[in-house]
Design a protein around this motif. Structure first.
Motif: not given
Ligand SMILES: [Zn+2]
Length: 323
Positions: A152-162, A245-254, A279-287
């Motif tokens: 949630r974060g401090v005011a429930n504004y977390a996870a604005e992934l887009g 995929g690049i976005g998802l790779a970041s979410f996977i790492n975080i 393809k982008a996930i396997s290139r950008s996220a930790f294996g």
């Protein structure tokens, strides 16, 4: 039979469902959203629609209601602070208004949080504790469940992934920033990308559909053209899939999730995006993180938000009883 009401207040309609104790949808309904109407009036109409849904079932014992709404919502105080769809509702005590109209304990939350929670409790994330949910539509919303709880974060504004910036000088996003994930993989991002390729003279099939057949240029049309091998549409899909995929790779790492669940209208064409996403996930996220994260489509589809809203209400009232 104990039941819960799940409500999703969208820009064009309000979705309603009667949900059983285990998250199963027992009855569905919908009413129009009237953007100029006060929340009090809308919830009176919602009450009538809920009553007739409940009447269609036998032996129901309504325990609580969950309400999902787009915008910035404080679930602790039950306040809707800011809403892109319903400016009339801004700064209103939506939880109190809903509770008075419906006559039961009510829990309110952001619509993407509700959908994420629905997938976590009874959908594609059933049985896991860590899940990232991303909804691909006009906007790109998100919800994150960590160790079985919504982030949630401090005011429930977390996870604005887009609104993760993936290109600092990229195209303008609806939020005002540049280069957000949404500006590339939301509906308007896909349409912008297709239009610019058509301007460059690419895409025979898509061009014919848009210019001669006068079909509106929508994500659906782009995906259909890609299925027919259209060069412009294929390039749009490849670019959008890669950037998603690049976005998802970041979410996977975080977040180190076990599931990454894609919902929203655009996810129905996930089969076309998937190879580029993977393809982008396997290139950008930790294996190792990528190996543990299964990327999959939503199981609940349009029911995710109402099922999740109902389950949030159920879990909140049970937690309250436990003290
Ligand atoms: Zn943005």
């Amino acid at each position: 039979m104990k039941v819960y009401i799940g409500i999703d207040i969208g820009g064009t309609n309000v979705k309603l469902a009667v949900v059983g104790d285990t998250g199963r949808i027992r009855a569905r309904g919908a009413i129009d959203t009237q953007p100029d109407e006060t929340p009090q009036k809308t919830f009176r109409r919602i009450r009538l629609a809920c009553d007739s849904l409940l009447k269609s079932l036998t032996n129901t014992d309504l325990v609580a209601a969950g309400v999902g709404c787009a915008g910035l919502i404080d679930p602790v105080r039950g306040y809707l602070l800011l809403s892109p769809n319903l400016p009339v509702w801004e700064k209103s005590p939506i939880e109190r208004i809903a509770r008075r109209a419906l006559g039961v304990y009510t829990f309110v939350d952001n619509d993407a949080n509700c959908a994420a929670y629905g997938e976590y409790r009874v959908g594609a994330g059933r049985g896991v504790k860590n899940l990232v949910f991303i909804t691909l539509g006009t906007g790109v919303g998100g919800g994150v469940v960590i160790d079985g709880r919504l982030l949630r974060g401090v005011a429930n504004y977390a996870a604005e992934l887009g609104h993760t910036t993936i290109n600092f000088d990229g195209p303008k996003c609806h939020c005002g920033n540049r280069g957000c994930l949404e500006a590339y993989v939301g509906s308007y991002g896909l349409v912008r990308s297709a239009r610019s390729r058509l301007r460059q003279g690419k895409g025979r099939v898509l061009r014919r559909w848009v210019t001669e057949d006068k079909k509106p240029l929508t994500p659906w049309l782009i995906f259909e053209a890609a299925r027919k091998g259209d060069a412009a549409a294929t390039a749009v899909v490849k670019e959008a899939g890669g950037l998603l995929g690049i976005g998802l790779a970041s979410f996977i790492n975080i977040f180190n999730p076990e599931r990454v669940v894609l919902g929203g209208g655009i996810s129905s064409s996930f089969d076309l995006l998937e190879p580029h996403v993977e393809k982008a996930i396997s290139r950008s996220a930790f294996g190792e993180s990528a190996r543990l994260a299964v990327v999959t489509r939503s199981v609940l589809g349009n029911d995710a938000s109402v099922a999740g809203a109902a389950m949030l209400a159920k879990d909140a009232i049970e937690a309250r009883k436990r003290g």
